[in-house]
Design an enzyme around this catalytic site. Structure first.
Site, mmCIF file in Angstrom:
data_model
loop_
_atom_site.group_PDB
_atom_site.id
_atom_site.type_symbol
_atom_site.label_atom_id
_atom_site.label_comp_id
_atom_site.label_asym_id
_atom_site.label_seq_id
_atom_site.Cartn_x
_atom_site.Cartn_y
_atom_site.Cartn_z
ATOM 1 N N GLU A 171 40.640 41.608 -23.985
ATOM 2 C CA GLU A 171 39.341 41.935 -23.390
ATOM 3 C C GLU A 171 38.720 40.782 -22.616
ATOM 4 O OE1 GLU A 171 36.301 43.149 -26.166
ATOM 5 O OE2 GLU A 171 36.944 41.681 -27.627
ATOM 6 N N ASN B 16 19.281 55.005 -18.303
ATOM 7 C CA ASN B 16 20.541 54.730 -19.011
ATOM 8 C C ASN B 16 21.051 56.045 -19.562
ATOM 9 O OD1 ASN B 16 20.002 52.080 -18.609
ATOM 10 N ND2 ASN B 16 19.652 51.568 -20.765
ATOM 11 N N GLY B 17 22.368 56.216 -19.613
ATOM 12 C CA GLY B 17 22.923 57.443 -20.190
ATOM 13 C C GLY B 17 23.544 58.317 -19.127
ATOM 14 N N ARG C 242 24.929 42.830 -21.854
ATOM 15 C CA ARG C 242 25.367 44.196 -22.156
ATOM 16 C C ARG C 242 26.466 44.654 -21.204
ATOM 17 N NH1 ARG C 242 21.102 47.290 -24.931
ATOM 18 N NH2 ARG C 242 21.762 49.170 -23.873
ATOM 19 N N HIS D 259 60.903 48.374 -35.016
ATOM 20 C CA HIS D 259 60.964 49.786 -34.615
ATOM 21 C C HIS D 259 60.600 49.964 -33.140
ATOM 22 C CE1 HIS D 259 61.603 50.973 -38.743
ATOM 23 N NE2 HIS D 259 60.604 50.178 -39.093
ATOM 24 N N LYS E 233 40.900 40.729 -28.870
ATOM 25 C CA LYS E 233 40.099 39.602 -28.337
ATOM 26 C C LYS E 233 40.758 39.040 -27.086
ATOM 27 C CE LYS E 233 37.117 40.060 -29.803
ATOM 28 N NZ LYS E 233 36.649 40.944 -30.785
ATOM 29 N N GLU F 52 42.968 42.728 -34.171
ATOM 30 C CA GLU F 52 41.746 42.115 -33.658
ATOM 31 C C GLU F 52 42.073 40.940 -32.728
ATOM 32 O OE1 GLU F 52 38.827 42.875 -33.327
ATOM 33 O OE2 GLU F 52 37.668 41.051 -33.160
ATOM 34 N N CYS G 241 24.244 49.896 -19.453
ATOM 35 C CA CYS G 241 23.043 49.675 -18.628
ATOM 36 C C CYS G 241 21.879 49.136 -19.457
ATOM 37 C CB CYS G 241 22.567 50.984 -18.016
ATOM 38 S SG CYS G 241 23.821 51.908 -17.169
ATOM 39 N N LYS H 119 28.476 45.654 -23.831
ATOM 40 C CA LYS H 119 28.287 45.213 -25.213
ATOM 41 C C LYS H 119 28.036 46.388 -26.142
ATOM 42 C CE LYS H 119 27.829 42.337 -28.573
ATOM 43 N NZ LYS H 119 29.113 41.940 -29.166
ATOM 44 N N TRP I 55 25.620 49.904 -15.262
ATOM 45 C CA TRP I 55 27.059 49.902 -15.552
ATOM 46 C C TRP I 55 27.541 51.269 -15.080
ATOM 47 C CZ3 TRP I 55 30.587 52.546 -18.735
ATOM 48 C CH2 TRP I 55 31.762 51.865 -19.045
HETATM 49 C C1 F6R Z 1 35.273 44.137 -29.021
HETATM 50 C C2 F6R Z 1 34.017 44.834 -29.111
HETATM 51 C C3 F6R Z 1 34.030 46.325 -29.134
HETATM 52 C C4 F6R Z 1 33.023 46.819 -30.186
HETATM 53 C C5 F6R Z 1 32.919 48.354 -30.136
HETATM 54 C C6 F6R Z 1 32.008 48.891 -31.211
HETATM 55 O O1 F6R Z 1 35.101 42.770 -29.018
HETATM 56 O O2 F6R Z 1 32.978 44.243 -29.154
HETATM 57 O O3 F6R Z 1 35.299 46.812 -29.379
HETATM 58 O O4 F6R Z 1 33.442 46.397 -31.440
HETATM 59 O O5 F6R Z 1 32.449 48.741 -28.877
HETATM 60 O O6 F6R Z 1 30.727 48.353 -31.098
HETATM 61 P P1 F6R Z 1 29.696 48.402 -32.288
HETATM 62 O O7 F6R Z 1 30.235 47.565 -33.388
HETATM 63 O O8 F6R Z 1 28.440 47.867 -31.705
HETATM 64 O O9 F6R Z 1 29.590 49.850 -32.693
#
Ligand code: F6R
Length: 612
Positions: free
Chosen positions: A492, A100-101, A27, A508, A489, A485, A2, A607, A74
């Protein structure tokens, strides 16, 4: 997650708040709303969907007034719909709150309020907070700031809130505990933001609120107090972000912009720190604690998501160059499982946003056990950056796309610096360390070459693979975390199911999945693991799997076995994640675009994950 924006000044608030909400879109959210206070009293408009839907809803008549708050929600409690969207308004329509929260004890409070006759329209915990403030205010005949403050002492959980009231058009209240809030200080006008994005175009002067603080803002000035009513004298900081950095700058998506920015972001992360001529690494942020880090018995890295993946690269780097044992923990597990942390351990957390709730809890856990806690964050002034004992900023610039890209490479670059600095007197001679530092300094140009060479090739690969339902990513050693990773990517942003594995683990279990419909991406750099990776490629090819290989530019021996081979410049083995991850980011990006996905704001994702 949020977003909150607030304004008090002499300008019309509506447009300013809507622009602020647009800046917070990155976000992740599912509904948006505004409350504006003016001559017409308090007007609230909220809508499920995007800020543009809210703007359309407002086009029938604008909201006059120079005070207001806005919110992108959110969903946590209750579905995303118009009723659950914020702001929420008191029963008498006098004041509005955005939040928020999560209020954890909302059930108990709601029960008591219902007994007193309060009615609830939404399923949100925020409405519970609104009526609690209302009840506290009514019962003790308090002013609104007093009531907000008292009500918050009864609340368990996390909040960042902003409150406006038609009864006082010269008052904006904001408070935080566990959910970030920033006060922007302008000339006779003030702003509230859950991050700096909605503030940068108005002011560069900001006050970071800390947990348990409440600010009352009037056009004539502001006052910060603790929730226990102690006055505070808060420092005003200068924002690092510029407006250009948070705009797309001609790119279709922030994610593509941020992928393309990586050479510059890496240079910024290394500037003044990586000194090839002297064969030295200088990390000012760790200067005071360096001896403790160097002499640590063990380093525990805690992080989430992509940052956890760079933490895994960090484990390989630090163990290789310092021989200090390293453990990498999911912050969400670390905080709840009573981990063994000794005083001679150093806990290192990685977080792009510096606001991830689980990572922040890991910081507090480490500190409560007496361990030194270091932070590697991108967002300057973020909560983790402020609460850790020392740290290193990434200086990668704002990362707006939900999928993390440049923060990953900048984190790996900073971890490489730490590892190389720790190698002194241990694993590398001065000459070797100088050579390694030189190689690190050359990485940005090599990333430029990867971006130049591979974008078109990956776009045409994406045409072929965009209909796939599953993907496997395999790598060994330093490239195992890159496989994880790459898979993250893809899933998501394109919603294609993808798994990353250490290449040897394939036999395995995952090998059972291989058939001609299974694309398998191999990280097959000519390094110490190459021969083994080659055998794994043969195993997949023998089962008709469709192999995409990332390898060195000189390597011609994979062409027969693979459907696609993408060649990238050579570098030292420990630096290869900084190059091999780039094609994986671009492949995901192009597939997602071709599938019509919302690349910068993928469904359900936020985000900065400020709830547990
Ligand atoms: C994936 C992504 C998330 C963040 C995770 C941690 O692309 O962005 O997996 O890496 O939510 O976020 P930070 O680095 O802000 O603690």
């Amino acid at each position: 997650m949020c977003g909150i924006v607030g304004y008090i000044g002499d300008k019309q608030a509506e447009d300013l708040l809507l622009t602020g909400l647009k800046r917070l879109e990155y976000r992740g959210y599912d509904s948006a709303g505004l409350a504006v206070v003016g001559n017409g009293g308090l007007r609230v408009e909220k809508k499920e969907g995007k800020v543009d839907d809210l703007r359309k809803a407002l086009s029938n008549g604008s909201m006059e007034g120079t005070l207001g708050v806005g919110h992108t929600r959110w969903a946590t409690h209750g579905a995303p719909n118009d009723v659950n969207a914020h702001p929420h308004v008191s029963s008498d329509g006098a004041f509005a709150v955005v939040h928020n929260g999560i209020i954890e004890n909302h059930g108990v409070i709601k029960k008591k309020l219902k007994e007193k006759g309060y009615q609830f329209d939404s399923e949100t915990d925020t409405e519970v907070l609104v009526h609690l403030i209302e009840e506290v205010k009514r019962e003790a005949n308090l002013s609104l700031p007093e009531a907000v403050q008292q009500a918050l002492t009864q609340v368990v959980g996390a909040y960042g809130i902003a409150v406006v009231s038609r009864e006082d058009p010269d008052l904006l209240i904001a408070a935080r505990k566990g959910s970030p809030l920033i006060l922007g200080v302008g000339d006779g006008e003030y702003f509230i933001g859950s991050d700096a994005a909605p503030l940068v175009e108005h002011t560069r002067k900001v006050v970071y609120l800390s947990d348990g603080e409440i600010v009352t803002v009037r056009r004539s000035g502001y006052q910060v107090r603790t929730i226990d009513d102690e006055p505070l004298d808060k420092e005003v900081h200068e924002l690092e972000w510029s407006l250009g950095e948070i705009e797309k700058g001609g790119y279709d998506h922030f994610m593509l912009k941020e992928i393309m920015e990586q050479p510059d972001a890496l240079e910024d992360a290394m500037r003044g720190r990586v000194r090839p001529a002297e064969g030295e690494i200088v990390l000012g942020g760790l200067h005071q604690v360096w001896d403790q880090l160097r002499d640590a018995d063990r380093i525990i890295i805690a992080a989430c998501g992509t940052s956890w993946h760079s933490g895994l690269v960090g484990e390989y780097l630090i163990e290789t160059f310092s021989r200090i044992p390293v453990e990498v923990e999911y912050a969400s597990e670390f905080r709840y499982r009573d981990p063994i942390i000794r005083e001679d351990d150093v806990v290192l957390v990685l977080s792009q946003s510096g606001e991830t709730a689980d990572t922040l809890a890991a910081v507090r856990q480490a500190q409560s056990r007496g361990a030194l806690c270091l932070g590697i964050c991108n967002v300057v002034g973020s909560t983790i950056a402020r609460e850790t004992d020392a740290g290193v900023y990434l200086h990668a610039g704002p990362e707006i796309g939900v999928a993390s890209t440049k923060a990953f490479t900048a984190q790996v670059a900073v971890l490489s610096m730490i590892a190389l600095k720790l190698s002194k007197g241990r694993t590398l001679s001065d000459a070797e360390r100088k050579e390694h530092i030189q190689a690190l300094a050359e990485v940005p140009d090599k990333v430029r070459a990867v971006l130049r060479q591979s974008d078109d090739a990956l776009e045409s690969m994406a045409q072929v693979y965009r209909y796939a339902s599953n993907f496997l990513y395999l790598g060994r050693g330093y490239n195992f975390p890159v496989a994880l990773e790459g898979a993250l990517k893809l899933k998501e942003i394109s919603y294609i199911h993808a798994e990353g594995y250490p290449a040897a683990e394939m036999k395995h279990g995952p090998i059972a999945l291989i058939d001609r419909f299974m694309p398998v991406v191999f990280l097959a750099m000519k390094d110490s693991t190459y021969d083994k990776v080659l055998s794994n490629i043969e195993e997949v090819a023998a089962r008709d799997g469709s192999v995409i290989a990332i390898t060195d530019e000189e390597n011609g021996e994979l062409d027969e076995l693979c459907e696609y081979v993408l060649r990238i410049p050579q570098t030292k083995e420990f630096l290869s994640p900084l190059l091999t991850v780039i094609p994986l980011q671009l492949l995901s990006y192009h597939i997602a675009v071709m599938r019509g996905c919302h690349v910068d704001q993928p469904r359900n994702l936020a985000k900065s994950v400020t709830v547990e």
